[in-house]
Design a protein around this motif. Structure first.
Motif: not given
Length: 166
Positions: A56-73
């Protein structure tokens, strides 16, 4: 930022996206807590090894890579870097779940994809699913007792071929 980090934020890290640090049984146990690590540490090593990913591996991106603080690109670039590496390292029953919940508005739909050898190909699930449904799905796959709101949630079982180890 480091194994078992318990602070609320650090750079792009947000504890609120790391559910394991909210379980006292994990956070207070050094043996378990040392498994809560940054992606560029043990996960990168696992992806580079012949063994592959852990059960079992869980990976949550940071706030930029998850789209919260940065764009879809930025999100797309992050996914393009990680998803192929992870799917290549899944075991014969492995499933990678990607869920994206940074949308806005009424009637919001949260896209969730199940990919890998353990995922059913071409299945499109309909129904009232939410994050508790995802938790219920994980709990069912690993034969775990359902906790809190997941106990009443509809699991997304149809997305996977079978439960783990059966």
């Amino acid at each position: 930022p480091e194994p078992c980090y318990s602070g609320a934020t650090y750079g792009g890290y947000a504890k609120r996206h790391n559910p394991f640090m909210y379980f006292e049984s994990i956070a207070a146990d050094p043996g378990l807590c040392r498994n809560v690590v940054p992606a560029d540490g043990r996960l990168a090593a696992d992806l580079g090894s012949k063994k592959g990913l852990r059960t079992f591996t869980w990976l949550t991106p940071n706030l930029c890579n998850d789209g919260h603080d940065c764009g879809l690109a930025t999100v797309d670039s992050w996914l393009a870097a990680w998803v192929p590496r992870m799917t290549r390292k899944l075991g014969p029953e492995g499933v990678l779940v990607v869920t994206f919940d940074e949308g806005y508005g009424a009637g919001l739909h949260v896209p969730t994809l199940f990919v890998g050898p353990g995922a059913r190909k071409g299945v499109r699930l309909t129904g009232p699913f939410d994050h508790y449904s995802l938790l219920a799905t994980i709990e069912s796959r690993y034969h775990l007792r359902r906790i809190n709101e997941a106990a009443a949630a509809l699991p997304m079982k149809g997305a996977m071929l079978r439960t783990h180890g059966r």
